[in-house]
Design an enzyme around this catalytic site. Structure first.
Site, short mmCIF file in Angstrom:
data_model
loop_
_atom_site.label_atom_id
_atom_site.label_comp_id
_atom_site.label_asym_id
_atom_site.label_seq_id
_atom_site.Cartn_x
_atom_site.Cartn_y
_atom_site.Cartn_z
N SER A 295 7.11 13.54 1.66
CA SER A 295 7.32 13.37 2.65
C SER A 295 8.34 13.41 3.52
CB SER A 295 6.82 11.44 2.16
OG SER A 295 7.03 10.82 3.19
N TYR B 29 8.15 4.68 -2.77
CA TYR B 29 7.66 5.66 -2.29
C TYR B 29 9.52 6.91 -2.36
CZ TYR B 29 4.68 8.88 -0.07
OH TYR B 29 4.05 10.04 0.42
#
Length: 254
Positions: free
Chosen positions: A146, A159
């Site tokens: 990501s 995350y």
């Protein structure tokens, strides 16, 4: 004069496995690999979605099968890879997210995100690489990271922790596996519209905050990642390992 020839993006006679393949980015990766000629195995915890996805790929002319596997069960992962010929390509895509301020994170939240995004990714890559080595294959490990593995974000502590970890893991994998001809790279997308993320974008304030950071001015789509998956799987990226393809519409350039 002899002109250089572009390495092939085709994946004929190669075998690929995609985790979390029933929908969204995983489904896009599986479809892209199949369209490039790979025989693709779609993996997920439940069989319904991946059976439908594999059937759709076959109906489109691709070679695809579905296999039920919970990648959080490390023993099952090891057995899955040990019981079949090596895959040439792994797309390590299964993952989760629990957005919240760091002050609200519980131990259960931490374990849910880090165990799937880091621990399961690690041991899936390990099992795939061990079979590649045993079968003498020069394969490609592709980990779905990501942009949050390159920057921070509000309410994204778990995350970010997991995706920064994935970047470091991939770099070390690349060094450990280079002598075997096995490459390891990540794809680092911005926010991508999927069945999982679509409800978030119904919040106009959130959507506007995301679009303010994506300099190209639109939410990412699954198709924006499909070419990168094929590229990293193919001979076209033969000298790439230990790096990240950041596909973020300019988010991290600011």
């Amino acid at each position: 004069m002899t002109l250089p020839r572009t390495p092939s993006f085709r994946l004929d006679e190669r075998r690929a496995v995609v985790t979390g393949a029933g929908r969204g980015i995983g489904l896009g990766a599986a479809a892209a690999l199949a369209a490039a000629g790979a025989a693709v195995t779609l993996v997920a915890r439940s069989g319904g979605e991946i059976e439908d996805a594999a059937a759709a790929i076959r109906a489109d002319g691709g070679d695809a099968v579905a296999e039920t596997l919970d990648v959080s069960r490390i023993g099952d992962v090891a057995a899955f890879f040990a019981d079949r010929p090596a895959f040439d390509i792994l797309v390590n895509n299964a993952g989760t997210n629990r957005p919240m301020p760091m002050t609200q994170v519980s131990e259960a939240d931490y374990d849910a995100v880090l165990d799937l995004n880091v621990k399961s990714a690690f041991f899936t890559a390990q099992a795939a690489a061990k079979r590649m080595i045993e079968d003498g294959l020069a394969g490609s490990l592709i980990h779905m990271g990501s942009q949050m593995g390159h920057v921070g974000g509000p309410n994204r502590s778990l995350y970010c922790a997991s995706k920064w970890a994935l970047e470091g893991m991939s770099k070390s994998f690349a060094l450990d596996l280079a002598s075997h001809g096995i490459r390891s790279n990540t794809i680092a997308p911005t926010f991508i519209e999927t069945p999982l993320t679509r409800p978030y974008f119904e919040d106009a304030t959130f959507r506007d905050s995301v679009l303010a950071k994506i300099k190209l001015g639109r939410i990412g789509q699954v198709k924006d990642l499909m070419g990168a998956v094929v590229f990293l799987a193919s001979d076209a990226s033969a000298l790439m390992t230990g790096t990240s393809m950041v596909i973020d519409g300019g988010w991290t350039a600011d």
